[in-house]
Design an enzyme around this catalytic site. Structure first.
Site, PDB file in Angstrom:
ATOM      1  N   ARG A 236       0.743  -1.260   0.211  1.00 13.21           N
ATOM      2  CA  ARG A 236      -0.031   0.044   0.162  1.00 13.21           C
ATOM      3  C   ARG A 236       0.940   1.289   0.080  1.00 13.21           C
ATOM      4  O   ARG A 236       1.550   1.647   1.080  1.00 13.21           O
ATOM      5  CB  ARG A 236      -1.027  -0.002   1.383  1.00 13.21           C
ATOM      6  CG  ARG A 236      -1.967   1.086   1.188  1.00 13.21           C
ATOM      7  CD  ARG A 236      -2.498   1.251   2.781  1.00 13.21           C
ATOM      8  NE  ARG A 236      -1.501   1.883   3.603  1.00 13.21           N
ATOM      9  CZ  ARG A 236      -1.571   1.632   4.688  1.00 13.21           C
ATOM     10  NH1 ARG A 236      -2.271   0.899   5.570  1.00 13.21           N
ATOM     11  NH2 ARG A 236      -0.659   2.532   5.561  1.00 13.21           N
TER      12      ARG A 236
ATOM     13  N   HIS B 113      -3.882   4.252   4.864  1.00 12.18           N
ATOM     14  CA  HIS B 113      -4.726   3.402   4.836  1.00 12.18           C
ATOM     15  C   HIS B 113      -6.264   3.888   4.379  1.00 12.18           C
ATOM     16  O   HIS B 113      -6.835   3.298   3.563  1.00 12.18           O
ATOM     17  CB  HIS B 113      -5.122   3.243   6.271  1.00 12.18           C
ATOM     18  CG  HIS B 113      -6.341   2.398   6.758  1.00 12.18           C
ATOM     19  ND1 HIS B 113      -6.411   0.893   6.082  1.00 12.18           N
ATOM     20  CD2 HIS B 113      -7.448   2.364   7.314  1.00 12.18           C
ATOM     21  CE1 HIS B 113      -7.415   0.386   6.512  1.00 12.18           C
ATOM     22  NE2 HIS B 113      -8.011   1.286   7.212  1.00 12.18           N
TER      23      HIS B 113
ATOM     24  N   TYR C 122       4.450   5.976  10.813  1.00  9.86           N
ATOM     25  CA  TYR C 122       4.887   4.598  11.012  1.00  9.86           C
ATOM     26  C   TYR C 122       5.532   4.115   9.950  1.00  9.86           C
ATOM     27  O   TYR C 122       6.101   2.635  10.071  1.00  9.86           O
ATOM     28  CB  TYR C 122       3.621   3.779  11.338  1.00  9.86           C
ATOM     29  CG  TYR C 122       2.635   3.950  10.496  1.00  9.86           C
ATOM     30  CD1 TYR C 122       2.483   2.923   9.414  1.00  9.86           C
ATOM     31  CD2 TYR C 122       1.420   4.546  10.388  1.00  9.86           C
ATOM     32  CE1 TYR C 122       1.626   2.899   8.353  1.00  9.86           C
ATOM     33  CE2 TYR C 122       0.410   4.772   9.625  1.00  9.86           C
ATOM     34  CZ  TYR C 122       0.422   3.796   8.531  1.00  9.86           C
ATOM     35  OH  TYR C 122      -0.699   3.808   7.752  1.00  9.86           O
TER      36      TYR C 122
END
Length: 367
Positions: free
Chosen positions: A262, A266, A275
């Site tokens: 990805r 998200h 992160y």
């Protein structure tokens, strides 16, 4: 079609037919499943991936401009969605999550319908029977049960229609996908479990919940599995064809783990910079599915200026239709929120509707 021989995924090895640099990789077990893919289809797959990426970037821009409440990007996962979506038959039925906009594009969804839910105008973006694809599912993993149930219905009807369900690596820790696999294996349902392992369950890396390849879980349920390079559109197509052939032949379900990444957040409410390691992202950028296909087309002298201009024009045209459709959406009438909650109205739902109507009337006239 060749024999549906599904390899074991226990060793974690990825099936790959196109290297990250666009070189064709021979694979005796999978090559025959894509030997009919000619130059025109290769160019079409490339166009699909470019257009779907353009849809994604346009929708993200619309959200940033306040025209959408939220958007779930799929950048980086184009090959997984296009390679599988273009392999399905019209009567096959798709049960996706909220990120399968590339698959929806393959199913012929109206561009505006992709945005209705995210603009807050509708409970669902489209009529599922118009494109044989269920509406977006936000409850993680629930669609796997729906797909298995639909597949069992097809089995009872004696048709060779196949159900396919898409979910992410995070969903594999939920109960629903595991329960669905129990039913699918027990009754040999014609269903494909397609896991897009994009390495992140929101901000949780896949390594925290999976100490072994995700595809290695399925054989424990009695379901054969494949672990493929999800950024390789040909490998995805081959694996999906194998799974479809197994299901149509009465040999039950198959599990596919498409290892991808990805590249975006998200959803647009997420900040992956908090992160994601920059070096990790750069490593995956070198495996980009669109660039990989460009390199392969170039090696075959198919990436001409004419094709590049044609694909860009198509992508721009689709993006314009997407934006125009979004901005033309009218705000729904307030009481329509009660429509289609159930197939038939109920007394308690009617009471709630009446109470809400009275509440709205209390604001009329400045009171």
């Amino acid at each position: 079609m060749p024999k549906h021989d599904v390899s074991s995924a226990d060793d974690g090895e990825l099936v790959q037919l196109l290297s990250p640099t666009g070189e064709r990789v021979a694979n005796a077990g999978y090559d025959e499943w894509v030997e009919d893919v000619d130059d025109d289809q290769l160019k079409s797959l490339y166009e699909d991936m470019v257009v779907v990426r353009r849809i994604d970037t346009e929708a993200t821009a619309l959200q940033r401009q306040g025209e959408l409440g939220l958007w779930p990007p799929l950048i980086g996962q184009e090959a997984a969605q296009i390679g599988s979506g273009r392999t399905l038959r019209e009567d096959d039925f798709v049960f996706g999550s909220y990120r399968e906009n590339g698959v929806a594009y393959c199913r012929g969804v109206d561009y505006t319908d992709l945005l209705r839910v995210w603009r807050g105008n509708s409970h669902a973006g489209w009529n599922p029977y118009d494109i044989n694809m269920a509406p977006s599912q936000v409850i993680i993993g629930a669609q796997t049960l729906h797909a298995t149930g639909y597949a069992l219905g097809c089995q009872q009807d004696g048709v060779d229609t196949v159900a396919i369900t898409y979910f992410g690596d995070g969903a594999t820790s939920q109960g629903d996908p595991n329960e669905a696999m129990v039913f699918a294996a027990s009754f040999q349902a014609p269903v494909i479990f397609f896991c897009q392992n994009n390495q992140w369950a929101i901000s949780e890396p896949v390594g925290l919940q999976a100490r072994a390849p995700i595809a290695s879980r399925a054989p424990g349920f009695g379901i054969p599995s494949m672990r493929i390079d999800g950024n390789d559109v040909l490998a995805v197509m081959a694996a999906t064809r194998i799974a479809l052939d197994r299901a149509r032949s009465g040999n039950g379900p198959t599990y596919i783990e498409a290892v991808t990444y990805r590249m975006g957040p998200h959803t647009t409410s997420d900040d992956p910079s908090r992160y994601v390691d920059v070096l990790e992202r750069e490593d995956w950028q070198a495996k980009d599915p669109v660039r990989r296909m460009e390199a392969y087309l170039q090696s075959r002298n198919l990436l001409t200026d004419e094709l590049t201009n044609q694909v860009k024009a198509k992508a721009d045209a689709v993006a314009k239709k997407l934006r125009d459709g979004c901005l033309a959406l009218e705000e729904p009438e307030a009481l329509s929120v009660f429509d289609n909650v159930y197939s038939k109205p109920t007394s308690w739902l009617e009471r709630q509707k009446d109470q809400y109507a009275q509440y709205l009337q209390s604001f009329e006239g400045g009171h």
